[in-house]
Design a protein around this motif. Structure first.
Motif, short mmCIF file in Angstrom:
data_model
loop_
_atom_site.label_atom_id
_atom_site.label_comp_id
_atom_site.label_asym_id
_atom_site.label_seq_id
_atom_site.Cartn_x
_atom_site.Cartn_y
_atom_site.Cartn_z
N SER A 11 0.86 -1.19 0.00
CA SER A 11 0.00 0.00 0.00
C SER A 11 0.89 1.24 0.00
N ILE A 12 0.78 2.06 -1.01
CA ILE A 12 1.63 3.23 -1.16
C ILE A 12 0.76 4.44 -1.49
N SER A 13 1.33 5.63 -1.29
CA SER A 13 0.59 6.84 -1.61
C SER A 13 0.93 7.36 -2.99
N ASP A 14 2.22 7.29 -3.38
CA ASP A 14 2.66 7.75 -4.70
C ASP A 14 3.78 6.86 -5.18
N MET A 15 3.97 6.81 -6.52
CA MET A 15 5.08 6.06 -7.11
C MET A 15 5.57 6.80 -8.35
N LEU A 16 6.87 7.07 -8.36
CA LEU A 16 7.51 7.66 -9.53
C LEU A 16 8.18 6.53 -10.31
N LEU A 17 7.70 6.27 -11.51
CA LEU A 17 8.17 5.13 -12.30
C LEU A 17 9.43 5.49 -13.08
N PRO A 18 10.24 4.46 -13.41
CA PRO A 18 11.44 4.72 -14.22
C PRO A 18 11.08 5.00 -15.67
N ARG A 19 12.09 5.40 -16.43
CA ARG A 19 11.88 5.71 -17.85
C ARG A 19 11.43 4.49 -18.62
N ASP A 20 12.01 3.35 -18.29
CA ASP A 20 11.65 2.10 -18.96
C ASP A 20 11.82 0.98 -17.96
N GLY A 21 11.04 -0.05 -18.08
CA GLY A 21 11.18 -1.16 -17.16
C GLY A 21 9.93 -2.00 -17.12
N GLU A 22 9.93 -2.90 -16.13
CA GLU A 22 8.79 -3.79 -15.98
C GLU A 22 8.64 -4.19 -14.53
N PHE A 23 7.41 -4.48 -14.12
CA PHE A 23 7.11 -5.06 -12.83
C PHE A 23 6.56 -6.46 -13.08
N VAL A 24 7.21 -7.45 -12.53
CA VAL A 24 6.77 -8.83 -12.64
C VAL A 24 6.06 -9.18 -11.35
N LEU A 25 4.74 -9.38 -11.42
CA LEU A 25 3.93 -9.61 -10.23
C LEU A 25 3.76 -11.10 -9.99
N ASP A 26 4.15 -11.52 -8.80
CA ASP A 26 3.93 -12.90 -8.39
C ASP A 26 2.46 -13.08 -8.01
N ALA A 27 2.04 -14.32 -7.82
CA ALA A 27 0.65 -14.58 -7.44
C ALA A 27 0.32 -13.89 -6.12
N GLY A 28 -0.75 -13.09 -6.12
CA GLY A 28 -1.16 -12.37 -4.93
C GLY A 28 -0.45 -11.05 -4.71
N ALA A 29 0.49 -10.70 -5.58
CA ALA A 29 1.23 -9.44 -5.43
C ALA A 29 0.48 -8.31 -6.12
N GLY A 30 0.75 -7.07 -5.71
CA GLY A 30 0.12 -5.91 -6.33
C GLY A 30 0.34 -4.67 -5.50
N PHE A 31 -0.23 -3.56 -5.93
CA PHE A 31 -0.10 -2.28 -5.25
C PHE A 31 -1.49 -1.72 -4.98
N GLY A 32 -1.65 -1.13 -3.82
CA GLY A 32 -2.89 -0.47 -3.45
C GLY A 32 -2.62 0.93 -2.95
N ALA A 33 -3.65 1.77 -2.97
CA ALA A 33 -3.51 3.15 -2.53
C ALA A 33 -3.71 3.25 -1.02
#
Length: 455
Positions: A65-87
């Protein structure tokens, strides 16, 4: 079969073919605390910042659970089962400190040439590798973690890093064409970067006596990466006349045994012999055994077996020298059966700061000076004791004479204070008394610098 199962099967095949392999250690996983500026994963409600000018692949295993996220110029997020982001509201976690953003560290900080980032597969206890051989050699198989994201810098491009095979993302690459296609793909560019090149296709080492690693050309980059946390300088060795084995970046304390071998020499059998028959008797040592190039005078480059015996304690025990001499004796007795033609050994000096060793290794002038000072102190001490005894006797003698005669008037002595004989005890005796005492077994010292007037 999953990725981890395929990795284990691949490593087993490497062991069956006598191929050495190296495992890449660091990763860019989201939950690894060492990847964050605060050395912890982002708190609930934290602001997460990735370097804007970097490319990164990040594996996320859990929910955050995060409030803000500054993403990189290029890249990827590999989400495992049950993983994710919430506000979540900013500052929700009271243990989050002052609410400073969580900064993801530079993903490009991991270099192929850094020996600290590799682990040798199947390394036995008591064995180690010199620095150049901690990085994958040309006959090694290389594996990257199947259950983690990673990013590897291939170096400055001075020469391609050449290995036997590469296992990454569930694929095994043994041909340059296949590897080149992978490196040019989106997945390859996310995980490998830099001007350097990576090449595969070398054969496994088929020589029972071992093969030269082949990292001599890139050793300057290996040492630069290894010593970067130390400011590029080697720490001082804890002994005099420290040794620097072939392939090592810094000096070490211990001994080096060089073996000239014949066609029947087997390096794995010799390692096993060291581990079972010799090393258990020397618990404070680590041993590295490898084939290294040797330049002989007036001849082409040759090879030899380098056996490095490294002292691991802060103060050398001398075990490395004793084991080196034991190995020389073993070669003299069993060299023919081992396939060893000759052996030579070098030892480092005594530990730095050891008083006894310093005295033995000091110059002759220093030793003579120390002996002279000691002798002088001994003579002075004896003189003081003798003077005290003589003064005591002299006082008793004069005391007896003062019982019989009137005391002599005191006259201020001339000259300087003698540290051995005091003024009261340095009275000039009458000539008759001197003659009398010279004929007896008892003698008294008369100081010519001090005199008293006769009574």
């Amino acid at each position: 079969m999953g990725a981890l199962g395929r990795a284990l099967l691949w490593l087993q095949l490497c062991a069956m073919t006598r191929a050495a392999y190296k495992l890449w250690v660091p990763n860019t996983n989201f939950e690894v605390t060492a990847n964050w500026s605060q050395n912890r994963t982002p708190c609930s409600g934290a602001t997460v910042v990735f370097p804007a000018d970097k490319i990164v692949s990040v594996l996320v295993r859990e929910g955050h659970s995060i409030s803000d996220m500054l993403l990189p110029r290029d890249g990827e997020f590999v989400l495992d089962a049950g993983a994710g982001f919430g506000a979540a509201a900013a500052g929700r976690d009271p243990d989050c400190g002052a609410g400073a953003p969580a900064l993801f560290l530079d993903p490009d900080r991991f270099s192929w040439h850094d020996p600290r980032l590799w682990r040798s597969g199947g390394a036995a206890r008591g064995l180690f590798s010199v620095d150049a051989e901690r990085v994958p050699c040309r006959h090694d198989d290389v594996a990257f973690p199947p259950d983690a994201s990673f990013r590897v810098g291939l170096g400055p491009g001075a020469g391609p890093a050449r290995v036997r095979s590469v296992w990454a993302l569930g694929q095994t690459f043994t041909r340059d064409e296949d590897l080149a296609a992978f490196l040019a793909s989106a997945a390859g560019r996310l995980r490998f970067h830099g001007p350097g090149a990576l090449s595969v296709g070398a054969d496994a080492c088929a020589d029972p006596s071992g093969c030269v690693c082949g990292n001599a050309e890139v050793q300057p980059w290996i040492c630069a990466a290894l010593l970067q946390p130390l400011g590029g300088r080697c720490p001082p060795a804890a002994c005099r006349d420290a040794l620097r084995p072939e392939g090592q970046c810094c000096d070490l304390c211990g001994a080096i045994v060089s073996l000239t071998h014949g066609p029947t020499f087997d390096i794995e059998r010799y390692r096993t012999r060291l581990l079972r028959s010799f090393l258990p008797q020397y618990q404070g040592l680590q041993v590295a055994v490898s084939k290294v190039p040797r330049q002989t005078a007036g001849a082409e480059a040759d090879t030899e077996i380098q056996v490095v015996l490294a002292e691991t304690g802060p103060n050398g025990t001398g075990d490395a020298g004793r084991l080196a001499r034991a190995l020389l004796a073993d070669v003299a007795e069993h060299g023919e059966a081992l396939g060893v033609l000759s052996a030579a050994a070098r030892e480092s000096g005594a530990p730095v700061g050891d008083g006894a060793a310093a005295g033995l290794e000091g110059s002759g002038t220093r030793a003579e000076l120390a002996g002279g000072v000691a002798a002088g102190l001994l003579v002075l001490l004896l003189a003081l004791l003798a003077g005290a005894l003589l003064l005591s006797r002299a006082r008793r003698f004069r005391w007896n004479r003062r019982d019989e005669t009137a005391p002599a008037p005191f006259v201020t002595p001339l000259g300087f204070n003698n540290p051995v004989f005091d003024v009261a005890g340095s009275v000039e005796l009458p000539s008759a008394l001197q003659v009398e005492n010279s004929r007896t077994s008892r003698s008294y010292f008369v100081n010519p610098l001090f005199a008293e007037a006769e009574a």
